[in-house]
Design a protein around this motif. Sequence first.
Motif, PDB file in Angstrom:
ATOM      1  N   UNK A 103       0.830  -1.211   0.000  1.00  0.00           N
ATOM      2  CA  UNK A 103       0.000   0.000   0.000  1.00  0.00           C
ATOM      3  C   UNK A 103       0.861   1.256   0.000  1.00  0.00           C
ATOM      4  N   UNK A 104       2.029   1.149   0.611  1.00  0.00           N
ATOM      5  CA  UNK A 104       2.954   2.278   0.648  1.00  0.00           C
ATOM      6  C   UNK A 104       3.742   2.445  -0.639  1.00  0.00           C
ATOM      7  N   UNK A 105       3.550   1.529  -1.578  1.00  0.00           N
ATOM      8  CA  UNK A 105       4.193   1.641  -2.882  1.00  0.00           C
ATOM      9  C   UNK A 105       5.533   0.958  -3.010  1.00  0.00           C
ATOM     10  N   UNK A 106       5.911   0.129  -2.039  1.00  0.00           N
ATOM     11  CA  UNK A 106       7.207  -0.551  -2.097  1.00  0.00           C
ATOM     12  C   UNK A 106       7.071  -1.967  -2.634  1.00  0.00           C
ATOM     13  N   UNK A 107       8.018  -2.356  -3.472  1.00  0.00           N
ATOM     14  CA  UNK A 107       8.090  -3.726  -3.978  1.00  0.00           C
ATOM     15  C   UNK A 107       9.210  -4.505  -3.291  1.00  0.00           C
ATOM     16  N   UNK A 108       9.676  -4.012  -2.156  1.00  0.00           N
ATOM     17  CA  UNK A 108      10.744  -4.694  -1.427  1.00  0.00           C
ATOM     18  C   UNK A 108      10.327  -6.104  -1.038  1.00  0.00           C
ATOM     19  N   UNK A 109      11.285  -7.005  -1.005  1.00  0.00           N
ATOM     20  CA  UNK A 109      11.009  -8.373  -0.576  1.00  0.00           C
ATOM     21  C   UNK A 109      10.823  -8.390   0.939  1.00  0.00           C
ATOM     22  N   UNK A 110       9.730  -9.002   1.370  1.00  0.00           N
ATOM     23  CA  UNK A 110       9.452  -9.124   2.800  1.00  0.00           C
ATOM     24  C   UNK A 110       9.753 -10.549   3.240  1.00  0.00           C
ATOM     25  N   UNK A 111      10.613 -10.680   4.250  1.00  0.00           N
ATOM     26  CA  UNK A 111      10.972 -11.994   4.767  1.00  0.00           C
ATOM     27  C   UNK A 111      10.724 -12.022   6.273  1.00  0.00           C
ATOM     28  N   UNK A 112      10.732 -13.221   6.837  1.00  0.00           N
ATOM     29  CA  UNK A 112      10.424 -13.378   8.258  1.00  0.00           C
ATOM     30  C   UNK A 112      11.556 -14.093   8.987  1.00  0.00           C
ATOM     31  N   UNK A 113      11.846 -13.626  10.197  1.00  0.00           N
ATOM     32  CA  UNK A 113      12.810 -14.300  11.065  1.00  0.00           C
ATOM     33  C   UNK A 113      12.136 -15.533  11.662  1.00  0.00           C
ATOM     34  N   UNK A 114      12.782 -16.668  11.592  1.00  0.00           N
ATOM     35  CA  UNK A 114      12.240 -17.894  12.186  1.00  0.00           C
ATOM     36  C   UNK A 114      12.746 -17.989  13.633  1.00  0.00           C
ATOM     37  N   UNK A 115      13.896 -18.572  13.819  1.00  0.00           N
ATOM     38  CA  UNK A 115      14.583 -18.553  15.112  1.00  0.00           C
ATOM     39  C   UNK A 115      15.916 -17.848  14.916  1.00  0.00           C
ATOM     40  N   UNK A 116      16.231 -16.911  15.801  1.00  0.00           N
ATOM     41  CA  UNK A 116      17.496 -16.207  15.701  1.00  0.00           C
ATOM     42  C   UNK A 116      18.665 -17.192  15.709  1.00  0.00           C
ATOM     43  N   UNK A 117      19.720 -16.869  14.973  1.00  0.00           N
ATOM     44  CA  UNK A 117      20.875 -17.769  14.949  1.00  0.00           C
ATOM     45  C   UNK A 117      21.629 -17.773  16.271  1.00  0.00           C
ATOM     46  N   UNK A 118      21.254 -16.899  17.190  1.00  0.00           N
ATOM     47  CA  UNK A 118      21.824 -16.934  18.543  1.00  0.00           C
ATOM     48  C   UNK A 118      21.016 -17.839  19.477  1.00  0.00           C
ATOM     49  N   UNK A 119      19.927 -18.421  18.966  1.00  0.00           N
ATOM     50  CA  UNK A 119      19.048 -19.279  19.771  1.00  0.00           C
ATOM     51  C   UNK A 119      19.399 -20.751  19.576  1.00  0.00           C
ATOM     52  N   UNK A 120      19.639 -21.447  20.663  1.00  0.00           N
ATOM     53  CA  UNK A 120      19.886 -22.885  20.618  1.00  0.00           C
ATOM     54  C   UNK A 120      18.572 -23.631  20.863  1.00  0.00           C
ATOM     55  N   UNK A 121      18.583 -24.916  20.582  1.00  0.00           N
ATOM     56  CA  UNK A 121      17.380 -25.718  20.830  1.00  0.00           C
ATOM     57  C   UNK A 121      17.028 -25.729  22.320  1.00  0.00           C
ATOM     58  N   UNK A 122      18.046 -25.781  23.166  1.00  0.00           N
ATOM     59  CA  UNK A 122      17.801 -25.771  24.609  1.00  0.00           C
ATOM     60  C   UNK A 122      17.128 -24.465  25.040  1.00  0.00           C
ATOM     61  N   UNK A 123      17.595 -23.356  24.520  1.00  0.00           N
ATOM     62  CA  UNK A 123      16.973 -22.068  24.834  1.00  0.00           C
ATOM     63  C   UNK A 123      15.523 -22.029  24.359  1.00  0.00           C
ATOM     64  N   UNK A 124      15.287 -22.541  23.162  1.00  0.00           N
ATOM     65  CA  UNK A 124      13.932 -22.562  22.627  1.00  0.00           C
ATOM     66  C   UNK A 124      13.003 -23.379  23.521  1.00  0.00           C
ATOM     67  N   UNK A 125      13.479 -24.544  23.954  1.00  0.00           N
ATOM     68  CA  UNK A 125      12.666 -25.424  24.800  1.00  0.00           C
ATOM     69  C   UNK A 125      12.405 -24.811  26.165  1.00  0.00           C
ATOM     70  N   UNK A 126      13.475 -24.328  26.821  1.00  0.00           N
ATOM     71  CA  UNK A 126      13.374 -23.891  28.209  1.00  0.00           C
ATOM     72  C   UNK A 126      12.879 -22.454  28.357  1.00  0.00           C
ATOM     73  N   UNK A 127      13.302 -21.574  27.479  1.00  0.00           N
ATOM     74  CA  UNK A 127      12.985 -20.161  27.645  1.00  0.00           C
ATOM     75  C   UNK A 127      11.771 -19.715  26.836  1.00  0.00           C
ATOM     76  N   UNK A 128      11.610 -20.259  25.636  1.00  0.00           N
ATOM     77  CA  UNK A 128      10.447 -19.913  24.828  1.00  0.00           C
ATOM     78  C   UNK A 128       9.258 -20.826  25.124  1.00  0.00           C
ATOM     79  N   UNK A 129       9.547 -21.949  25.745  1.00  0.00           N
ATOM     80  CA  UNK A 129       8.488 -22.904  26.049  1.00  0.00           C
ATOM     81  C   UNK A 129       7.976 -23.645  24.845  1.00  0.00           C
ATOM     82  N   UNK A 130       8.789 -23.740  23.796  1.00  0.00           N
ATOM     83  CA  UNK A 130       8.415 -24.464  22.585  1.00  0.00           C
ATOM     84  C   UNK A 130       9.046 -25.854  22.648  1.00  0.00           C
TER      85      UNK A 130
END
Length: 232
Positions: A103-130
């Motif tokens: 709507x703002x007139x931009x054709x920029x590619x929009x992408x999404x962050x999944x899990x930060x590369x600083x996030x380990x599986x242990x952090x995801x399990x224990x801190x994010x509760x996933x």
Amino acid sequence: MNTKPIIALDFKNMEEVLAFLKPFDEQLFVKIGMELYLQNGPVIVKEVRDLGHDIFLDLKLHDIPNTVSQAMKGLAGLDIQMINVHAAGGSRMMAAALAGLREGGSEAQLIAVTQLTSTSEEMMNLEQGIPGSINDSILKYAQVAKNSGLAGVVCSANESRMIKDHLGSSFLKVTPGIRTVDDEVGDQVRVATPEFARQNGSTHIVVGRSITKDKNPVAKYQQIKKAWETEC
């Protein structure tokens, strides 16, 4: 589509950015992140674009759909080529972000962050509760992002092949945490070399301190660019 290595301009101010860019005699693809953008404002984007470089504006927006949509509509006025949100914001937020950008007139590619590369599986399990594996979480986020109309995701090279296999080659896999074999890892957890990223299906790599902290940034950029572009 510009697939050159993306240089993360992890500097504090305009003077440092311009001093870093001055020795380069070619068009670059650079990342302007939160630190640089928030401390300098939109003018930093204009200055870098005026030098002829493409820009990935890495702000990782994450809020309610209406807020993100309106923010994207405003950011659409900047001449950028790529921008991102957090996939954790959900499908409605991601769709709203894309709508605001267009709507703002931009054709920029929009992408999404999944899990930060600083996030380990242990952090995801224990801190994010996933529960479960980090790969399951990343793939689910990527699937939701694609279903929401986004062009791709930010992920580590370790997940690029998995995402390519499930979501196709054209779905962007933008990979930070890139290091050469003799570089320090720093605060990243899931890191990779340019060669591994290419072989594993990444479409873009983001390189920061490996280049910006090197004694000869131009030579280091050329080394990484050659490793990224050269087929085995």
